[in-house]
Design a protein around this motif. Structure first.
Motif, PDB file in Angstrom:
ATOM      1  N   GLN A 154       0.844  -1.187   0.000  1.00 32.42           N
ATOM      2  CA  GLN A 154       0.000   0.000   0.000  1.00 32.42           C
ATOM      3  C   GLN A 154       0.884   1.242   0.000  1.00 32.42           C
ATOM      4  N   ILE A 155       0.412   2.285  -0.676  1.00 29.95           N
ATOM      5  CA  ILE A 155       1.216   3.484  -0.880  1.00 29.95           C
ATOM      6  C   ILE A 155       0.976   4.508   0.225  1.00 29.95           C
ATOM      7  N   PHE A 156       2.082   4.862   0.905  1.00 27.48           N
ATOM      8  CA  PHE A 156       2.099   5.906   1.918  1.00 27.48           C
ATOM      9  C   PHE A 156       3.324   6.772   1.679  1.00 27.48           C
ATOM     10  N   TRP A 172       4.636  14.843  -1.364  1.00 28.07           N
ATOM     11  CA  TRP A 172       3.415  14.157  -0.956  1.00 28.07           C
ATOM     12  C   TRP A 172       2.166  14.974  -1.248  1.00 28.07           C
ATOM     13  N   ILE A 173       2.315  16.281  -1.510  1.00 29.44           N
ATOM     14  CA  ILE A 173       1.150  17.106  -1.829  1.00 29.44           C
ATOM     15  C   ILE A 173       0.928  17.246  -3.331  1.00 29.44           C
ATOM     16  N   SER A 174       1.789  16.657  -4.149  1.00 28.92           N
ATOM     17  CA  SER A 174       1.629  16.758  -5.602  1.00 28.92           C
ATOM     18  C   SER A 174       0.396  15.981  -6.047  1.00 28.92           C
ATOM     19  N   PRO A 175      -0.191  16.366  -7.175  1.00 32.89           N
ATOM     20  CA  PRO A 175      -1.370  15.648  -7.675  1.00 32.89           C
ATOM     21  C   PRO A 175      -1.130  14.148  -7.894  1.00 32.89           C
ATOM     22  N   VAL A 176       0.036  13.797  -8.406  1.00 34.37           N
ATOM     23  CA  VAL A 176       0.335  12.372  -8.633  1.00 34.37           C
ATOM     24  C   VAL A 176       0.387  11.631  -7.306  1.00 34.37           C
ATOM     25  N   ALA A 177       1.082  12.192  -6.323  1.00 29.11           N
ATOM     26  CA  ALA A 177       1.188  11.538  -5.017  1.00 29.11           C
ATOM     27  C   ALA A 177      -0.178  11.410  -4.363  1.00 29.11           C
ATOM     28  N   ARG A 178      -0.991  12.446  -4.456  1.00 27.38           N
ATOM     29  CA  ARG A 178      -2.329  12.392  -3.861  1.00 27.38           C
ATOM     30  C   ARG A 178      -3.181  11.310  -4.517  1.00 27.38           C
ATOM     31  N   ALA A 179      -3.034  11.162  -5.841  1.00 25.72           N
ATOM     32  CA  ALA A 179      -3.803  10.130  -6.547  1.00 25.72           C
ATOM     33  C   ALA A 179      -3.337   8.731  -6.144  1.00 25.72           C
ATOM     34  N   LEU A 180      -2.035   8.570  -5.917  1.00 24.77           N
ATOM     35  CA  LEU A 180      -1.472   7.250  -5.610  1.00 24.77           C
ATOM     36  C   LEU A 180      -1.659   6.837  -4.152  1.00 24.77           C
ATOM     37  N   THR A 181      -1.654   7.799  -3.237  1.00 23.45           N
ATOM     38  CA  THR A 181      -1.661   7.495  -1.807  1.00 23.45           C
ATOM     39  C   THR A 181      -2.848   6.623  -1.411  1.00 23.45           C
ATOM     40  N   LYS A 182      -2.549   5.596  -0.626  1.00 21.38           N
ATOM     41  CA  LYS A 182      -3.465   4.604  -0.068  1.00 21.38           C
ATOM     42  C   LYS A 182      -3.890   3.524  -1.064  1.00 21.38           C
ATOM     43  N   ALA A 183      -3.482   3.658  -2.331  1.00 18.93           N
ATOM     44  CA  ALA A 183      -3.765   2.600  -3.303  1.00 18.93           C
ATOM     45  C   ALA A 183      -2.751   1.475  -3.091  1.00 18.93           C
ATOM     46  N   ARG A 184      -2.963   0.363  -3.769  1.00 22.13           N
ATOM     47  CA  ARG A 184      -2.088  -0.808  -3.636  1.00 22.13           C
ATOM     48  C   ARG A 184      -1.603  -1.269  -5.006  1.00 22.13           C
ATOM     49  N   GLU A 185      -0.580  -2.124  -4.981  1.00 20.69           N
ATOM     50  CA  GLU A 185      -0.107  -2.736  -6.219  1.00 20.69           C
ATOM     51  C   GLU A 185      -1.284  -3.375  -6.934  1.00 20.69           C
ATOM     52  N   GLY A 186      -1.337  -3.165  -8.247  1.00 20.09           N
ATOM     53  CA  GLY A 186      -2.415  -3.736  -9.048  1.00 20.09           C
ATOM     54  C   GLY A 186      -3.629  -2.839  -9.171  1.00 20.09           C
ATOM     55  N   ASP A 187      -3.753  -1.828  -8.307  1.00 19.57           N
ATOM     56  CA  ASP A 187      -4.883  -0.908  -8.380  1.00 19.57           C
ATOM     57  C   ASP A 187      -4.710   0.045  -9.564  1.00 19.57           C
ATOM     58  N   SER A 188      -5.813   0.577 -10.005  1.00 19.85           N
ATOM     59  CA  SER A 188      -5.835   1.627 -11.005  1.00 19.85           C
ATOM     60  C   SER A 188      -6.407   2.868 -10.320  1.00 19.85           C
ATOM     61  N   VAL A 189      -5.743   4.000 -10.483  1.00 16.74           N
ATOM     62  CA  VAL A 189      -6.198   5.234  -9.860  1.00 16.74           C
ATOM     63  C   VAL A 189      -6.408   6.296 -10.934  1.00 16.74           C
ATOM     64  N   THR A 190      -7.215   7.276 -10.616  1.00 16.35           N
ATOM     65  CA  THR A 190      -7.503   8.356 -11.557  1.00 16.35           C
ATOM     66  C   THR A 190      -6.732   9.606 -11.149  1.00 16.35           C
ATOM     67  N   LEU A 191      -6.018  10.159 -12.109  1.00 16.71           N
ATOM     68  CA  LEU A 191      -5.253  11.386 -11.898  1.00 16.71           C
ATOM     69  C   LEU A 191      -5.922  12.494 -12.695  1.00 16.71           C
ATOM     70  N   LYS A 192      -6.231  13.597 -12.020  1.00 15.76           N
ATOM     71  CA  LYS A 192      -6.789  14.760 -12.705  1.00 15.76           C
ATOM     72  C   LYS A 192      -5.631  15.581 -13.258  1.00 15.76           C
ATOM     73  N   THR A 193      -5.606  15.761 -14.571  1.00 18.74           N
ATOM     74  CA  THR A 193      -4.565  16.543 -15.229  1.00 18.74           C
ATOM     75  C   THR A 193      -5.218  17.703 -15.971  1.00 18.74           C
ATOM     76  N   PRO A 194      -4.436  18.691 -16.386  1.00 17.87           N
ATOM     77  CA  PRO A 194      -5.025  19.787 -17.167  1.00 17.87           C
ATOM     78  C   PRO A 194      -5.689  19.276 -18.458  1.00 17.87           C
ATOM     79  N   GLY A 195      -5.208  18.149 -18.969  1.00 18.78           N
ATOM     80  CA  GLY A 195      -5.764  17.583 -20.189  1.00 18.78           C
ATOM     81  C   GLY A 195      -6.952  16.664 -19.953  1.00 18.78           C
TER      82      GLY A 195
END
Length: 182
Positions: A106-108, A142-165
């Motif tokens: 798990q990602i911390f 740890w406050i970056s958008p990528v880190a926030r999207a990844l935090t608490k997820a686990r290996e194999g999970d898919s997470v959604t990252l909000k980008t300008p695009g």
């Protein structure tokens, strides 16, 4: 306060991002030690050397055209600003040892994460403190958008990252932490 003083205060942090209001200044033990060593070096070595040069230059008479004096005073202001910045950041520091999560998937804070984008590009990032970031070497805050999207997820999970695009799905391939010292 004059404009020059504002500029000097703004430059004392070396461009480090501000700590969000109400947030803690998380950092690894290594990052804390690095900042503490820099502070001690400024106080015990660099500042006394510059003070000695400025004193010598001041004793030479006319200070208005004395390059050593002018540069020395400017360098003293820079050092003092950096000392203030480091002192404030260290006072707010909350040291977090990422080795406590060794073996976890798990990602911390402190995790090194390998992930894949929708386009198939792989990236590896390590989630660290605001004062430890180095994006060119994969060290993100740890406050970056990528880190926030990844935090608490686990290996194999898919997470959604909000980008300008728009929204992007990231697939987490691997999560690792440094091993505890033995």
């Amino acid at each position: 306060m004059n404009q020059a003083a504002n500029t000097e205060d703004d430059d004392e942090d070396g461009g480090a991002p501000p700590i969000p209001v109400g947030a803690k200044n998380y950092m690894t033990p290594q990052g804390h030690l690095r900042m503490k060593n820099e502070l001690l070096n400024l106080i015990d070595v660099e500042r006394p050397e510059v003070v000695q040069i400025v004193s010598w230059a001041a004793s030479n008479g006319d200070r208005s055209e004395n390059g050593d004096y002018i540069y020395g005073k400017r360098r003293l202001r820079q050092i003092d600003g950096r000392i203030r910045f480091l002192t404030k950041r260290l006072d707010l520091a909350e040291v977090v040892d990422p080795t406590v999560h060794y073996g976890s998937d798990q990602i911390f804070f402190g995790a090194t994460v390998r992930y894949e984008t929708q386009a198939g590009d792989e990236h590896t990032v390590t989630i660290l403190g605001i004062d430890e970031l180095d994006p060119l070497h994969g060290k993100i805050s740890w406050i970056s958008p990528v880190a926030r999207a990844l935090t608490k997820a686990r290996e194999g999970d898919s997470v959604t990252l909000k980008t300008p695009g728009g929204l992007e799905e990231l697939l987490i391939l691997e999560v690792t932490y440094p091993a505890p010292a033995t």
